[in-house]
Design an enzyme around this catalytic site. Sequence first.
Site, PDB file in Angstrom:
ATOM      1  N   LYS A  78       2.256   1.504  -2.221  1.00 58.13           N
ATOM      2  CA  LYS A  78       1.280   1.031  -3.203  1.00 58.13           C
ATOM      3  C   LYS A  78       0.143   0.290  -2.501  1.00 58.13           C
ATOM      4  O   LYS A  78       0.385  -0.506  -1.589  1.00 58.13           O
ATOM      5  CB  LYS A  78       1.986   0.116  -4.206  1.00 58.13           C
ATOM      6  CG  LYS A  78       1.125  -0.334  -5.376  1.00 58.13           C
ATOM      7  CD  LYS A  78       1.967  -1.134  -6.365  1.00 58.13           C
ATOM      8  CE  LYS A  78       1.134  -1.604  -7.544  1.00 58.13           C
ATOM      9  NZ  LYS A  78       1.955  -2.353  -8.533  1.00 58.13           N
ATOM     10  N   SER A 152       1.273  -0.747 -12.951  1.00 58.39           N
ATOM     11  CA  SER A 152       0.205  -0.500 -11.988  1.00 58.39           C
ATOM     12  C   SER A 152       0.644   0.325 -10.783  1.00 58.39           C
ATOM     13  O   SER A 152      -0.184   0.715  -9.974  1.00 58.39           O
ATOM     14  CB  SER A 152      -0.350  -1.843 -11.505  1.00 58.39           C
ATOM     15  OG  SER A 152       0.640  -2.588 -10.814  1.00 58.39           O
ATOM     16  N   SER A 176       5.221  -3.178 -13.863  1.00 57.37           N
ATOM     17  CA  SER A 176       4.428  -2.230 -13.082  1.00 57.37           C
ATOM     18  C   SER A 176       5.220  -1.210 -12.285  1.00 57.37           C
ATOM     19  O   SER A 176       4.649  -0.244 -11.790  1.00 57.37           O
ATOM     20  CB  SER A 176       3.492  -2.988 -12.133  1.00 57.37           C
ATOM     21  OG  SER A 176       2.495  -3.646 -12.880  1.00 57.37           O
TER      22      SER A 176
END
Length: 450
Positions: A78, A152, A176
């Site tokens: 990420k 996210s 997320s």
Amino acid sequence: MGNWAGRSAAEIADAVREKRVTPREVVAEHLAGIERFDGRIEAFRKVRPEAALAEADEVASRTDLAELPLAGVPVAVKDNLAVRGESHRNGTAASPDTPAAEDHVTVARLRAAGAVVVGLTNVPELCVFGTTDGVYGVARNPWDLSRTAGGSSGGSAAAVAAGLVPIALGNDGMGSLRIPAANCGLVTLKPGHGVVPAGIGNGDWFGMSENGPLATTVEDLRLMFGVLAGTELGRAEKPSRRKIAVAVRSPLAGVSVSRPYTTAVRQAAGLLARAGHRVRRAEPPYPLSLGVTSLRHWTAGTAADAEGLDPARLARRTRVHAALGRRFVRSVRTGGSRERLRDRLTPFFAEHDVLLTPALARRSPQAGPWHERGWLRNVLANAAYSPFTPPWNLTGWPAMSVPFGTLPSGAPCAVQLVGRPGTESVLLDLAEELERLHPWQRTAPAAGRR
């Protein structure tokens, strides 16, 4: 080549350790898939083909190759975590394009275990919202390209669901990891506080954010989680019978839950009851103030991460979110409201080992430029489809998303498992039981490649 794209991390690592395939062959095949198919999915902000192949060769030359748990396994990271030699942009043009000098500790642990970082994945700006879109792309759900992958950790989830990598690293501050995993048919675990090193942004959203794995099987999840946590989590020799509470009511007042998600919970509860667990309907005593508490912590975390960034380079929704959060930073920092929530929910978990809920309230929003839309529209869309995840960031307790069933569109549905502190292995065992009783398709049809 041996068609290694789409294989599990455990299968790849076994083959590399046994020298049935080289790390370079595995990584090259996955890089080719990314080059061919990611244009539709937009999972990656940055792909690193030359560096990844060089790292694959380094893994092959290691003297401890036969002991590496993730030998030669391609992994995506990420884009809010440091990867040595690469910038991490956190989804915003306001961040500096400066290469990191060192790996984040979780990335370093993955590399030490033999994994190869093939790229950094797309996130919404400052990882704030439950849709992944912004200046670096719009991450789409490989099961339904008209829908967002979620956020996210949306890029990481999309990459795994499309078979572009077998596992990926993400993090979870208000859902997320669990939100995109639920959308994309993956299994994930948000660990309890302190189990996996955090070090996310400017203060881990006051201790609510945790790093964790995204995978297509519980075996892979357990394998990667053990590496991240620095400990091996074995399976129970004999499954223990657990006291499981089943709850389908939204923790946030005024948010309804769609039928596919309530149906998934009831069917999963039925399977677990028939397997011998003590299952009963019981709603946690969520306070009516939970929505306000969540909003204060969510916005305050964004305010902390926005410090030092040029507001003119942030999207309007992010600026509004951070401006609101600055009012709450001082009160949030004390941790009083989170402690009161833990005190309120602790007796419930003294009576029940695990809580089973829907992972989401409804399918994800349409993919598109949510970063160009108003703040209130974004907040309402997020709250309407993901009310079940925030309480467990506020408490700091472990929670999982597990694929279960399908939506009318054919995309995956999912349930959430929650436990008291220190029960990550209990949740993994239950998830593995659900996987055995009700197997799911590991990756999207044609890996999102239609």
